[in-house]
Motif scaffolding. Structure first.
Motif, mmCIF file in Angstrom:
data_model
loop_
_atom_site.group_PDB
_atom_site.id
_atom_site.type_symbol
_atom_site.label_atom_id
_atom_site.label_comp_id
_atom_site.label_asym_id
_atom_site.label_seq_id
_atom_site.Cartn_x
_atom_site.Cartn_y
_atom_site.Cartn_z
ATOM 1 N N ALA A 57 5.437 -3.590 12.197
ATOM 2 C CA ALA A 57 6.626 -3.958 11.421
ATOM 3 C C ALA A 57 7.289 -2.689 10.910
ATOM 4 N N GLN A 58 8.590 -2.577 11.125
ATOM 5 C CA GLN A 58 9.356 -1.454 10.584
ATOM 6 C C GLN A 58 10.051 -1.929 9.305
ATOM 7 N N LEU A 59 9.729 -1.274 8.216
ATOM 8 C CA LEU A 59 10.225 -1.711 6.912
ATOM 9 C C LEU A 59 11.046 -0.615 6.247
ATOM 10 N N HIS A 60 12.076 -1.048 5.549
ATOM 11 C CA HIS A 60 12.829 -0.148 4.670
ATOM 12 C C HIS A 60 12.472 -0.529 3.242
ATOM 13 N N VAL A 61 11.835 0.399 2.549
ATOM 14 C CA VAL A 61 11.365 0.135 1.193
ATOM 15 C C VAL A 61 12.177 0.991 0.216
ATOM 16 N N VAL A 62 12.668 0.362 -0.846
ATOM 17 C CA VAL A 62 13.429 1.076 -1.876
ATOM 18 C C VAL A 62 12.647 1.021 -3.180
ATOM 19 N N THR A 63 12.431 2.183 -3.775
ATOM 20 C CA THR A 63 11.704 2.270 -5.042
ATOM 21 C C THR A 63 12.562 2.968 -6.088
ATOM 22 N N ALA A 64 12.160 2.817 -7.337
ATOM 23 C CA ALA A 64 12.833 3.495 -8.449
ATOM 24 C C ALA A 64 11.800 3.806 -9.523
ATOM 25 N N SER A 65 12.160 4.662 -10.451
ATOM 26 C CA SER A 65 11.257 5.060 -11.528
ATOM 27 C C SER A 65 10.833 3.845 -12.352
ATOM 28 N N ALA A 66 9.521 3.666 -12.497
ATOM 29 C CA ALA A 66 8.999 2.512 -13.230
ATOM 30 C C ALA A 66 9.454 2.531 -14.686
ATOM 31 N N GLY A 67 9.493 3.713 -15.291
ATOM 32 C CA GLY A 67 9.906 3.805 -16.687
ATOM 33 C C GLY A 67 11.336 3.365 -16.900
ATOM 34 N N ALA A 68 12.235 3.812 -16.027
ATOM 35 C CA ALA A 68 13.648 3.433 -16.147
ATOM 36 C C ALA A 68 13.835 1.930 -15.947
ATOM 37 N N ILE A 69 13.078 1.342 -15.009
ATOM 38 C CA ILE A 69 13.192 -0.097 -14.764
ATOM 39 C C ILE A 69 12.667 -0.881 -15.960
ATOM 40 N N ARG A 70 11.588 -0.437 -16.550
ATOM 41 C CA ARG A 70 11.061 -1.107 -17.742
ATOM 42 C C ARG A 70 12.059 -1.036 -18.899
ATOM 43 N N THR A 71 12.700 0.128 -19.041
ATOM 44 C CA THR A 71 13.693 0.288 -20.107
ATOM 45 C C THR A 71 14.860 -0.665 -19.903
ATOM 46 N N LEU A 72 15.345 -0.758 -18.660
ATOM 47 C CA LEU A 72 16.440 -1.684 -18.358
ATOM 48 C C LEU A 72 16.026 -3.125 -18.630
ATOM 49 N N HIS A 73 14.822 -3.474 -18.205
ATOM 50 C CA HIS A 73 14.315 -4.833 -18.418
ATOM 51 C C HIS A 73 14.247 -5.158 -19.909
ATOM 52 N N THR A 74 13.744 -4.227 -20.695
ATOM 53 C CA THR A 74 13.619 -4.445 -22.140
ATOM 54 C C THR A 74 14.989 -4.595 -22.790
ATOM 55 N N CYS A 75 15.938 -3.754 -22.368
ATOM 56 C CA CYS A 75 17.287 -3.803 -22.947
ATOM 57 C C CYS A 75 17.943 -5.153 -22.673
ATOM 58 N N ILE A 76 17.796 -5.653 -21.444
ATOM 59 C CA ILE A 76 18.383 -6.943 -21.092
ATOM 60 C C ILE A 76 17.657 -8.078 -21.809
ATOM 61 N N THR A 91 0.814 -1.211 0.000
ATOM 62 C CA THR A 91 0.000 0.000 0.000
ATOM 63 C C THR A 91 0.850 1.264 0.000
ATOM 64 N N LEU A 92 2.170 1.101 -0.034
ATOM 65 C CA LEU A 92 3.039 2.273 -0.009
ATOM 66 C C LEU A 92 2.702 3.229 -1.141
ATOM 67 N N GLN A 93 2.430 4.471 -0.794
ATOM 68 C CA GLN A 93 2.101 5.476 -1.797
ATOM 69 C C GLN A 93 3.359 6.285 -2.138
ATOM 70 N N ALA A 94 4.245 5.679 -2.900
ATOM 71 C CA ALA A 94 5.491 6.355 -3.278
ATOM 72 C C ALA A 94 5.349 7.087 -4.602
ATOM 73 N N GLY A 95 4.202 7.024 -5.210
ATOM 74 C CA GLY A 95 3.981 7.673 -6.491
ATOM 75 C C GLY A 95 3.608 6.653 -7.546
ATOM 76 N N PRO A 96 2.758 7.040 -8.486
ATOM 77 C CA PRO A 96 2.289 6.084 -9.500
ATOM 78 C C PRO A 96 3.371 5.632 -10.466
ATOM 79 N N ASP A 97 4.472 6.383 -10.525
ATOM 80 C CA ASP A 97 5.535 6.038 -11.479
ATOM 81 C C ASP A 97 6.685 5.307 -10.804
ATOM 82 N N GLN A 98 6.457 4.781 -9.591
ATOM 83 C CA GLN A 98 7.522 4.124 -8.849
ATOM 84 C C GLN A 98 7.356 2.610 -8.845
ATOM 85 N N THR A 99 8.468 1.912 -8.988
ATOM 86 C CA THR A 99 8.494 0.453 -8.893
ATOM 87 C C THR A 99 9.162 0.063 -7.576
ATOM 88 N N LEU A 100 8.593 -0.902 -6.903
ATOM 89 C CA LEU A 100 9.144 -1.401 -5.649
ATOM 90 C C LEU A 100 10.307 -2.346 -5.960
#
Length: 424
Positions: A164-183, A126-135
């Motif tokens: 529960a105390q959590l450390h969550v790391v997110t990144a731009s969904a677009g950049a992750i999709r681009t990396l995934h496609t390139c690989i 449910t983390l609201q880090a932004g609609p363009d973020q990937t967990l």
């Protein structure tokens, strides 16, 4: 693991092959290792290539990046005598960000079960880090049960409210999709993703540093990443958009030479701090656009001028790092322990300059837990790639929370963490 949300079969824990792919701004590195026994790997193949189509951690030319990745993987496969399909890949693009997240679930005075822990962990969705973020990572740092805090495994305990105390790391969904496609265009599947500072810390920090609290600073070509560990866990990551390539650019501009010659001058005569002897040593600097064979083709200047250009930029990098550590909110956990790694950390006197500006005890870190790395590939420049292998050993399975959310668990909870990865 692709973005279809399907689980992959578990990677074998004995005699299996694992491959790490470090996609950086200056180089792409692939390391193939064999898991001889649970918890240890032995390198059997290494390939690296100058990165093209990648700048400041972002892919700017898909075809060029694909060529670099393919060449590095092919070289590693040739050395290993193996063909790989799955890779553990680093995430440095998409501006990875750390978030602290607390989840609370009622247990109504009953015994805490695995189902209760599962419900608490599931709140990360449910983390609201932004609609363009990937967990990318969800890392449990600890639990609390009513007034009791700092619990590592609450299963079997009794209380009314489980947190529960959590450390969550997110990144731009677009950049992750681009990396995934390139690989994917290199005919490879992503087994799991690990943010670069997490991987560097795993490779270079010793267990005591992770437990007592320390920062790992990885000065790469296109930028610098920072990770803070405490009580055995990654608690914060950050980045500074300055690295070794910026030093090279400054030399090229300040000495009016080409980027290739600037890199060579940095390697041969560079230093992060001035020395009185530098005034007396003269160096020849090829001038950009001139014929090197003519008298006007090279300029003679004291080494001190080159060092002054380098020192100015390195001071800026460490001042930015100091500011990032202070603003992280976790500076007290670091104490005086800092480990410096990355290709640009090999510049002479970098450690001394870091100690001066950061006011901390600094050591140069290199991968120490990977068997089979030779001297050429065992230095700070290969810390991220080595850390990816170590992460694969610690986390033999990965979980996709949704079609676009890659979640990696650090294994803090032992059997509970394994249960979560297999059943969430």
């Amino acid at each position: 693991m692709g973005f279809n949300g399907a689980k992959k079969p578990k990677r074998p824990t004995r005699g299996g092959i694992v491959a790490a792919l470090d996609v950086g701004s200056t180089k792409v590195c692939c390391i193939i290792a064999r898991m001889d026994e649970p918890g240890s790997v032995r390198v059997i193949g290494v390939g690296h290539q100058i990165a093209t189509g990648i700048r400041a951690g972002s892919i700017i030319d898909m075809e060029a990046a694909e060529t670099s990745i393919g060449a590095a993987v092919h070289a590693a496969e040739q050395m290993a005598g193996e063909t790989i399909r799955d890779v553990v890949v680093n995430v440095s693009m998409g501006h990875p960000r750390s978030h602290a997240f607390n989840a609370q679930v009622p247990v109504y005075g009953q015994e805490v079960t695995e189902g209760d822990i599962r419900r608490a962990m599931a709140h990360a969705r449910t983390l609201q880090a932004g609609p363009d973020q990937t967990l990318i990572h969800t890392i449990p740092l600890g639990f609390n049960l009513d007034a009791s805090r700092g619990i590592r495994d609450p299963k079997g305990m009794y209380g009314n409210q489980l947190g529960a105390q959590l450390h969550v790391v997110t990144a731009s969904a677009g950049a992750i999709r681009t990396l995934h496609t390139c690989i994917a265009r290199c005919h490879l599947d992503i087994e799991s993703m690990v943010v670069s500072p997490f991987a560097s810390g795993l490779a270079c920090l010793v267990e005591d540093e992770m437990e007592m609290g320390a920062a790992c600073i990885d000065i790469g070509g296109g930028g610098t990443t920072i990770s803070i560990f405490s009580e055995g866990n990654l608690v914060w990551t950050g980045a500074v958009p300055l690295g070794g390539r910026h030093v090279t650019n400054d030399i090229a501009h300040g000495l009016a030479t080409t980027l290739a010659h600037a890199e060579r001058l940095k390697a041969l005569y560079g230093s992060a701090r001035a020395n009185p002897a530098d005034e007396r040593e003269m160096i020849e600097v090829p001038q950009v656009g001139e014929d090197e064979r003519s008298e006007s083709g090279t300029a003679s200047m004291p080494r001190s001028f080159l060092v002054s250009v380098i020192q100015a930029r390195m001071e800026e990098i460490f001042e930015e790092i100091r500011g990032a550590l202070e603003q992280s909110g976790y500076a007290r956990l670091v104490g005086r322990r800092v480990v410096l790694t990355g290709g640009a950390s090999q510049l002479p006197n970098t450690r001394e300059l870091a100690q001066l500006i950061l006011d901390k005890q600094v050591r140069i870190g290199r991968p120490t837990r990977i068997a089979g790395l030779n001297e050429a590939h065992g230095g700070p420049a290969f810390a991220t790639a080595a850390g990816l292998l170590l992460h694969a050993v610690r986390n033999p399975t990965e979980l996709m929370v949704t079609g676009q959310e890659a979640v990696a668990n650090t294994g803090l909870l032992g059997r509970v963490g394994l249960w979560l990865r297999e059943n969430l």
